[in-house]
Design a protein around this motif. Structure first.
Motif, PDB file in Angstrom:
ATOM      1  N   VAL A  19     -15.758  13.904 -10.222  1.00 16.38           N
ATOM      2  CA  VAL A  19     -14.998  13.244 -11.283  1.00 16.38           C
ATOM      3  C   VAL A  19     -15.314  13.840 -12.650  1.00 16.38           C
ATOM      4  O   VAL A  19     -16.490  13.977 -13.020  1.00 16.38           O
ATOM      5  CB  VAL A  19     -15.293  11.725 -11.314  1.00 16.38           C
ATOM      6  CG1 VAL A  19     -14.470  11.042 -12.408  1.00 16.38           C
ATOM      7  CG2 VAL A  19     -15.017  11.081  -9.958  1.00 16.38           C
ATOM      8  N   ARG A  20     -14.275  14.178 -13.401  1.00 17.87           N
ATOM      9  CA  ARG A  20     -14.390  14.631 -14.791  1.00 17.87           C
ATOM     10  C   ARG A  20     -13.531  13.716 -15.658  1.00 17.87           C
ATOM     11  O   ARG A  20     -12.382  13.428 -15.306  1.00 17.87           O
ATOM     12  CB  ARG A  20     -13.911  16.080 -14.931  1.00 17.87           C
ATOM     13  CG  ARG A  20     -14.759  17.082 -14.148  1.00 17.87           C
ATOM     14  CD  ARG A  20     -14.093  18.436 -14.078  1.00 17.87           C
ATOM     15  NE  ARG A  20     -12.866  18.382 -13.274  1.00 17.87           N
ATOM     16  CZ  ARG A  20     -12.850  18.511 -11.951  1.00 17.87           C
ATOM     17  NH1 ARG A  20     -13.981  18.684 -11.274  1.00 17.87           N
ATOM     18  NH2 ARG A  20     -11.705  18.449 -11.284  1.00 17.87           N
ATOM     19  N   VAL A  21     -14.070  13.249 -16.785  1.00 13.78           N
ATOM     20  CA  VAL A  21     -13.356  12.301 -17.650  1.00 13.78           C
ATOM     21  C   VAL A  21     -13.000  12.985 -18.967  1.00 13.78           C
ATOM     22  O   VAL A  21     -13.862  13.578 -19.622  1.00 13.78           O
ATOM     23  CB  VAL A  21     -14.197  11.038 -17.907  1.00 13.78           C
ATOM     24  CG1 VAL A  21     -13.369   9.997 -18.656  1.00 13.78           C
ATOM     25  CG2 VAL A  21     -14.720  10.451 -16.593  1.00 13.78           C
ATOM     26  N   HIS A  22     -11.725  12.883 -19.359  1.00 14.05           N
ATOM     27  CA  HIS A  22     -11.204  13.578 -20.535  1.00 14.05           C
ATOM     28  C   HIS A  22     -10.632  12.590 -21.552  1.00 14.05           C
ATOM     29  O   HIS A  22     -10.135  11.519 -21.187  1.00 14.05           O
ATOM     30  CB  HIS A  22     -10.081  14.538 -20.139  1.00 14.05           C
ATOM     31  CG  HIS A  22     -10.426  15.464 -19.015  1.00 14.05           C
ATOM     32  ND1 HIS A  22     -10.966  16.710 -19.215  1.00 14.05           N
ATOM     33  CD2 HIS A  22     -10.302  15.317 -17.664  1.00 14.05           C
ATOM     34  CE1 HIS A  22     -11.156  17.305 -18.047  1.00 14.05           C
ATOM     35  NE2 HIS A  22     -10.769  16.474 -17.086  1.00 14.05           N
ATOM     36  N   ARG A  56     -24.166   8.117 -13.728  1.00 10.74           N
ATOM     37  CA  ARG A  56     -25.045   7.125 -13.121  1.00 10.74           C
ATOM     38  C   ARG A  56     -24.774   6.972 -11.629  1.00 10.74           C
ATOM     39  O   ARG A  56     -25.697   6.763 -10.841  1.00 10.74           O
ATOM     40  CB  ARG A  56     -24.863   5.782 -13.837  1.00 10.74           C
ATOM     41  CG  ARG A  56     -25.810   4.698 -13.380  1.00 10.74           C
ATOM     42  CD  ARG A  56     -25.757   3.476 -14.280  1.00 10.74           C
ATOM     43  NE  ARG A  56     -24.481   2.802 -14.240  1.00 10.74           N
ATOM     44  CZ  ARG A  56     -23.616   2.764 -15.237  1.00 10.74           C
ATOM     45  NH1 ARG A  56     -23.876   3.387 -16.375  1.00 10.74           N
ATOM     46  NH2 ARG A  56     -22.476   2.101 -15.123  1.00 10.74           N
ATOM     47  N   ASP A  57     -23.501   7.107 -11.252  1.00  8.64           N
ATOM     48  CA  ASP A  57     -23.133   6.967  -9.840  1.00  8.64           C
ATOM     49  C   ASP A  57     -23.174   8.292  -9.088  1.00  8.64           C
ATOM     50  O   ASP A  57     -22.791   8.356  -7.924  1.00  8.64           O
ATOM     51  CB  ASP A  57     -21.750   6.340  -9.721  1.00  8.64           C
ATOM     52  CG  ASP A  57     -21.765   4.853  -9.955  1.00  8.64           C
ATOM     53  OD1 ASP A  57     -21.877   4.100  -8.971  1.00  8.64           O
ATOM     54  OD2 ASP A  57     -21.689   4.417 -11.121  1.00  8.64           O
ATOM     55  N   ASN A  58     -23.603   9.339  -9.794  1.00  6.54           N
ATOM     56  CA  ASN A  58     -23.849  10.639  -9.174  1.00  6.54           C
ATOM     57  C   ASN A  58     -22.605  11.214  -8.480  1.00  6.54           C
ATOM     58  O   ASN A  58     -22.657  11.706  -7.353  1.00  6.54           O
ATOM     59  CB  ASN A  58     -25.001  10.535  -8.163  1.00  6.54           C
ATOM     60  CG  ASN A  58     -25.563  11.896  -7.793  1.00  6.54           C
ATOM     61  OD1 ASN A  58     -25.548  12.829  -8.604  1.00  6.54           O
ATOM     62  ND2 ASN A  58     -26.062  12.026  -6.574  1.00  6.54           N
ATOM     63  N   ALA A  92     -13.370   8.324  -5.653  1.00 13.59           N
ATOM     64  CA  ALA A  92     -14.122   9.498  -5.203  1.00 13.59           C
ATOM     65  C   ALA A  92     -14.928   9.168  -3.957  1.00 13.59           C
ATOM     66  O   ALA A  92     -15.030   9.974  -3.026  1.00 13.59           O
ATOM     67  CB  ALA A  92     -15.038   9.991  -6.323  1.00 13.59           C
ATOM     68  N   LYS A  93     -15.501   7.967  -3.921  1.00 16.78           N
ATOM     69  CA  LYS A  93     -16.296   7.560  -2.765  1.00 16.78           C
ATOM     70  C   LYS A  93     -15.421   7.102  -1.601  1.00 16.78           C
ATOM     71  O   LYS A  93     -15.736   7.380  -0.437  1.00 16.78           O
ATOM     72  CB  LYS A  93     -17.251   6.434  -3.178  1.00 16.78           C
ATOM     73  CG  LYS A  93     -18.322   6.871  -4.171  1.00 16.78           C
ATOM     74  CD  LYS A  93     -19.232   5.714  -4.547  1.00 16.78           C
ATOM     75  CE  LYS A  93     -20.338   6.160  -5.496  1.00 16.78           C
ATOM     76  NZ  LYS A  93     -21.238   5.040  -5.877  1.00 16.78           N
ATOM     77  N   GLN A  94     -14.322   6.403  -1.912  1.00 15.06           N
ATOM     78  CA  GLN A  94     -13.468   5.839  -0.872  1.00 15.06           C
ATOM     79  C   GLN A  94     -12.600   6.884  -0.188  1.00 15.06           C
ATOM     80  O   GLN A  94     -12.449   6.885   1.043  1.00 15.06           O
ATOM     81  CB  GLN A  94     -12.569   4.757  -1.481  1.00 15.06           C
ATOM     82  CG  GLN A  94     -11.649   4.042  -0.494  1.00 15.06           C
ATOM     83  CD  GLN A  94     -12.401   3.002   0.319  1.00 15.06           C
ATOM     84  OE1 GLN A  94     -13.557   2.691   0.049  1.00 15.06           O
ATOM     85  NE2 GLN A  94     -11.738   2.453   1.330  1.00 15.06           N
ATOM     86  N   GLY A 144     -17.187   6.012 -19.557  1.00 11.32           N
ATOM     87  CA  GLY A 144     -16.801   6.485 -18.233  1.00 11.32           C
ATOM     88  C   GLY A 144     -17.653   7.648 -17.776  1.00 11.32           C
ATOM     89  O   GLY A 144     -18.049   7.731 -16.608  1.00 11.32           O
ATOM     90  N   ARG A 145     -17.945   8.568 -18.687  1.00 11.46           N
ATOM     91  CA  ARG A 145     -18.805   9.704 -18.342  1.00 11.46           C
ATOM     92  C   ARG A 145     -20.206   9.228 -17.971  1.00 11.46           C
ATOM     93  O   ARG A 145     -20.827   9.764 -17.042  1.00 11.46           O
ATOM     94  CB  ARG A 145     -18.854  10.684 -19.515  1.00 11.46           C
ATOM     95  CG  ARG A 145     -17.562  11.458 -19.707  1.00 11.46           C
ATOM     96  CD  ARG A 145     -17.581  12.306 -20.961  1.00 11.46           C
ATOM     97  NE  ARG A 145     -16.355  13.103 -21.059  1.00 11.46           N
ATOM     98  CZ  ARG A 145     -16.035  13.850 -22.117  1.00 11.46           C
ATOM     99  NH1 ARG A 145     -16.854  13.918 -23.153  1.00 11.46           N
ATOM    100  NH2 ARG A 145     -14.900  14.524 -22.125  1.00 11.46           N
ATOM    101  N   GLU A 146     -20.694   8.232 -18.672  1.00 12.80           N
ATOM    102  CA  GLU A 146     -22.009   7.686 -18.325  1.00 12.80           C
ATOM    103  C   GLU A 146     -21.987   7.053 -16.932  1.00 12.80           C
ATOM    104  O   GLU A 146     -22.932   7.205 -16.154  1.00 12.80           O
ATOM    105  CB  GLU A 146     -22.425   6.650 -19.368  1.00 12.80           C
ATOM    106  CG  GLU A 146     -22.779   7.244 -20.734  1.00 12.80           C
ATOM    107  CD  GLU A 146     -23.339   6.204 -21.676  1.00 12.80           C
ATOM    108  OE1 GLU A 146     -23.162   4.993 -21.408  1.00 12.80           O
ATOM    109  OE2 GLU A 146     -23.958   6.599 -22.684  1.00 12.80           O
TER     110      GLU A 146
END
Length: 287
Positions: free
Chosen positions: A121-124, A114-116, A88-90, A108-110
């Protein structure tokens, strides 16, 4: 650990249940160990730092499928989502990440929070062979070392093709047979590696059969690059180091730390005797 309504309940002893238990063992305290990455890494240019190798692998696959800020990516077998935060950042892409292991999803959601990067990003929680997304939703699909575990890999190929938009690309890193086993020793180590890594027999593909399965699923412009010498030895020797074992024991417990070195050795041995290969794969859904 928090449970939500989107947590799946796998049937006892199903393939998903067994893989979830295998990868969930001792992961609760993994935290920022190895940067949260779980992949083998791509060890190039004399690098001996695991974090650089892990991110090099993700960046290499991302570049091969031309990820950018307009991409909508499905990352299957995302682990602890460290790679999704990185991408997402790269690359600036929007990502739906999916993993069969609930503890990975929760952690992963945490990490995403934490990385804002919640806006990216959504984790399923889900399985790669029954993707919970509509047809033609994504421009890209990625799978880093997960497809060998899927029951089956070809079912995942069909699902990936379904959810890709026309012209969409898939990028994978995966394990294949470098050749068919020739003797009892080959067969023994291969069977042991597959059992330890929960890799179904149906996934014991050579590069030609791997290519055939992708093509049968509808993919074209298939490129398969063997890179095992840049991947498997580096990972094995990193995890073999006593200080690495001690760190893993503190994070995940004694069994994952010292049982894991047996699994790593078997994988390294099967590679060194020429039975398995590590590959980078790209392919495209026709426009």
């Amino acid at each position: 650990m928090n449970q939500t309504k989107d947590q799946k309940r796998w049937k006892n002893r199903s393939y998903e249940d067994r893989v979830e238990k295998f990868y969930g063992w001792g992961v609760d305290n993994y935290g920022d160990y190895h940067g949260g990455y779980l992949n083998f890494g791509l060890w190039e240019n004399g690098n001996k730092d695991y974090l650089l190798a892990a991110e090099n692998l993700i960046a290499t696959v991302g570049r091969k499928i031309n990820l950018n800020e307009k991409s909508r990516l499905l990352d299957v077998a995302c682990g602890l989502a460290a790679q999704d935060v990185y991408m997402a950042k790269q690359f600036g892409c929007e990502i739906d990440a999916l993993d069969v292991t609930w503890k990975h999803v929760h952690l992963g959601r945490e990490r995403v929070k934490r990385d804002n990067v919640q806006n990216k990003v959504r984790v399923h929680h889900g399985t790669a062979t029954r993707l919970p997304f509509q047809d033609q939703t994504f421009t890209h699909v990625m799978g880093i070392e997960g497809p060998a575990h899927f029951d089956t890999r070809e079912d995942f190929f069909h699902e990936a093709y379904r959810i890709l938009k026309p012209g969409g690309k898939i990028g994978l890193s995966d394990y294949v047979l470098a050749r068919k086993p020739r003797n009892a020793l080959d067969r023994f180590f291969l069977a042991l590696a597959c059992k330890l890594w929960h890799a179904p027999k149906e996934n014991r593909d050579t590069i030609p059969s791997y290519r055939e399965k992708l093509a049968r699923s509808g993919f074209r412009n298939i490129v398969i690059e063997p890179v095992g010498e840049k991947v498997i030895p580096g990972y094995y020797f990193e995890n073999k180091r006593p200080e690495t074992r001690r760190k893993i024991a503190k994070v995940r417990g004694w069994f994952p730390a010292y049982g894991g070195i047996i699994i790593d050795y078997v994988m390294y041995k099967v590679f060194k005797i020429g039975v398995i290969e590590y590959i980078l794969v790209t392919a495209q859904k026709p426009a």
